[in-house]
Design an enzyme around this catalytic site. Structure first.
Site, PDB file in Angstrom:
ATOM      1  N   ASP A   1      28.222  20.649   0.736  1.00 27.12           N
ATOM      2  CA  ASP A   1      28.038  22.098   0.873  1.00 27.12           C
ATOM      3  C   ASP A   1      26.578  22.459   1.104  1.00 27.12           C
ATOM      4  O   ASP A   1      26.283  23.429   1.796  1.00 27.12           O
ATOM      5  CB  ASP A   1      28.564  22.834  -0.356  1.00 27.12           C
TER       6      ASP A   1
ATOM      7  N   ARG B   1      24.946  26.928   8.112  1.00 36.17           N
ATOM      8  CA  ARG B   1      25.690  28.181   8.351  1.00 36.17           C
ATOM      9  C   ARG B   1      24.764  29.376   8.285  1.00 36.17           C
ATOM     10  O   ARG B   1      24.886  30.323   9.059  1.00 36.17           O
ATOM     11  CB  ARG B   1      26.810  28.315   7.310  1.00 36.17           C
TER      12      ARG B   1
ATOM     13  N   LYS C   1      32.365  23.739  -5.103  1.00 36.81           N
ATOM     14  CA  LYS C   1      31.358  23.684  -6.169  1.00 36.81           C
ATOM     15  C   LYS C   1      31.986  23.992  -7.526  1.00 36.81           C
ATOM     16  O   LYS C   1      31.670  23.363  -8.532  1.00 36.81           O
ATOM     17  CB  LYS C   1      30.225  24.676  -5.860  1.00 36.81           C
TER      18      LYS C   1
HETATM   19  N1  URA Z   1      28.651  31.679  -1.509  1.00 39.98           N
HETATM   20  C1  URA Z   1      28.827  30.355  -1.341  1.00 39.98           C
HETATM   21  O1  URA Z   1      28.576  29.553  -2.245  1.00 39.98           O
HETATM   22  N2  URA Z   1      29.289  29.931  -0.159  1.00 39.98           N
HETATM   23  C2  URA Z   1      29.596  30.755   0.850  1.00 39.98           C
HETATM   24  O2  URA Z   1      30.017  30.290   1.882  1.00 39.98           O
HETATM   25  C3  URA Z   1      29.397  32.139   0.674  1.00 39.98           C
HETATM   26  C4  URA Z   1      28.934  32.574  -0.541  1.00 39.98           C
END
Ligand code: URA
Length: 422
Positions: A161, A168, A187
């Site tokens: 992530d 992203r 997460k």
């Molecule tokens: N918070 C996150 O942890 N991931 C996302 O994609 C958007 C908000």
């Protein structure tokens, strides 16, 4: 396997197999798939989405990219909360010690804010001496003894992530339901909690302003949680106007402490207590959060939580050297104060960061003095603007220039909790 073939397949709307997705997430995490290919794949997913099987495999692969914490040795039931983020959203600061005081262990692994929504760690760091980084053994010991921990996620928690989110953020690929859902849930599932309550925001200050999209995100995340054995419930809550009175780090800590002392604003308390009741139920505890708050035990848990992480809960919070005023341009009744505009103003005053590596100001922010439904006269103070840097004030005023809706008639009462999804 070849990354280009898989990007093209997704671009054309084909379904990726489990084997292909596992190969992609492994390559993203280890760096063998370069950023430009990952970014192209993300954009294809934004356009084409992920089917249910693809999303399940994608999320599982993200969880498996790192360690899954084992909290089974704790004697308290574990339950956590995640908010999709908003303006003035200091709920975690009140909720975490409150639910701990009800008897649960709340393992809040949080992040720093980017853009107009504040991050929980940035807020806590306004407290002198408080540290976000805990070792694994400190984290477990505090969870057992205090029940409440707000700390930075470690690098081995869903590392895929970290790579994906950083890309992203700079490639316009944040606003995608499968990407947001897999990012958040990987997460939270890796964190090891048994129960999870999601606060999914809608309205101008939310990631996904459209309530229907918020609801779809909530359903997607609840489904992922249940599939991974995490008892998950979502509340869909209004973020069209700021929550509470303050947006900005130290200002929000001060408001949270007032809330823990029993003096929180009604909207903040309604959302916090609704989430607390859901968490207590998921944890199987027999406690009434409103009573626990009134007893002072939530405040005791807050003080213990802050002290355990090096902070002094009695130390005064920092204050801004400049406080300016935002005033009503006309007389009438406040129909709406736009959350996004207030968030952008707080951010421009220094409360938020534009790039990950920027510092944030602890003292900067907006403190509302008048609210939805209040009658005001032209020139009345609507909010204070706090900053150490007066050169930031014009940009903050500019952000607020069309934030206020003034009407002749009383607005409908706000419906803060629009839906519950389980
Ligand atoms: N918070 C996150 O942890 N991931 C996302 O994609 C958007 C908000």
């Amino acid at each position: 396997m070849n990354a280009v073939d898989l990007i093209v397949a997704k671009r054309e709307g084909d379904e990726l197999s489990d084997e292909q997705i596992n190969w992609l997430i492994n390559g993203v995490t280890s760096g063998t798939i370069p950023a430009e290919q990952t970014a192209a794949l993300l954009m294809a997913i934004v356009w084409r989405g992920l089917g249910p099987q693809e999303l399940a495999t994608w999320t599982a692969a993200m969880i498996d990219s790192g360690q899954r914490l084992d909290l089974s040795g704790l004697t308290r039931p574990t339950v956590d909360k995640h908010s999709t983020g908003g303006v003035g959203d200091k709920v975690s600061l009140v909720l975490c010690p409150l639910v701990a005081a009800c008897g649960a262990a709340v393992p809040q692994l949080s992040g720093r804010g980017l853009g107009h929504t504040g991050g929980t760690l940035d807020k806590m760091e306004a407290i002198a001496g408080w540290r976000a980084e805990l070792s694994h053994s400190q984290f477990l010991a505090q969870l057992q003894e205090v029940g409440a921990v707000i700390a930075a996620a470690t690098a081995d928690l869903a590392p895929a992530d970290r790579v994906l989110y950083a890309l992203r953020d700079v490639t316009g690929t944040v606003a995608s339901i499968p990407l947001i859902a897999s990012s958040i849930m990987s997460k939270k599932i890796a964190e090891g909690t048994s129960g999870l309550v999601l606060d999914v925001k809608f309205g101008s200050g939310a990631f996904l302003p459209d309530p229907a999209m918020g609801e779809e995100l909530a359903r997607t995340m609840v489904g992922l949680g249940q599939a991974h054995g995490v008892d998950t419930v979502a509340l869909l809550t209004d973020m069209d106007q700021p929550l509470g009175q303050a947006a900005g780090n130290a200002l929000e800590v001060a408001e949270s402490v007032e809330a823990l002392a029993g003096g929180g604003p009604a909207d903040l308390m309604e959302v916090t207590l609704a989430l607390a009741r859901e968490m207590v139920a998921l944890a199987g505890l027999d406690a009434d959060p409103a009573e626990v708050l009134a007893s002072g035990r939530a405040m005791d848990a807050w003080r213990a939580m802050v002290a355990a992480q090096g902070g002094n809960p009695s130390a005064p919070l920092p204050v801004a050297s400049e406080v300016d005023q935002w005033t009503a341009p006309a007389s009438g009744i406040i129909g709406r104060i736009d959350a996004l505009a207030v968030g952008v103003a707080a951010w421009r005053l220094g409360a938020g960061r534009a790039r990950k590596e920027d510092d944030v100001s602890a003292v900067a922010g907006v403190k509302l003095r008048r609210f939805h439904g209040d009658r005001v006269a032209a020139g009345d103070v609507i909010a204070e603007l706090h900053t150490d840097d007066p050169y930031r004030l014009p940009a903050a005023h500019e952000a607020l220039s069309s934030a206020l809706t003034i009407t002749d008639t009383s607005p409908e009462p706000r419906r803060l909790i629009a839906n519950r999804i389980a």
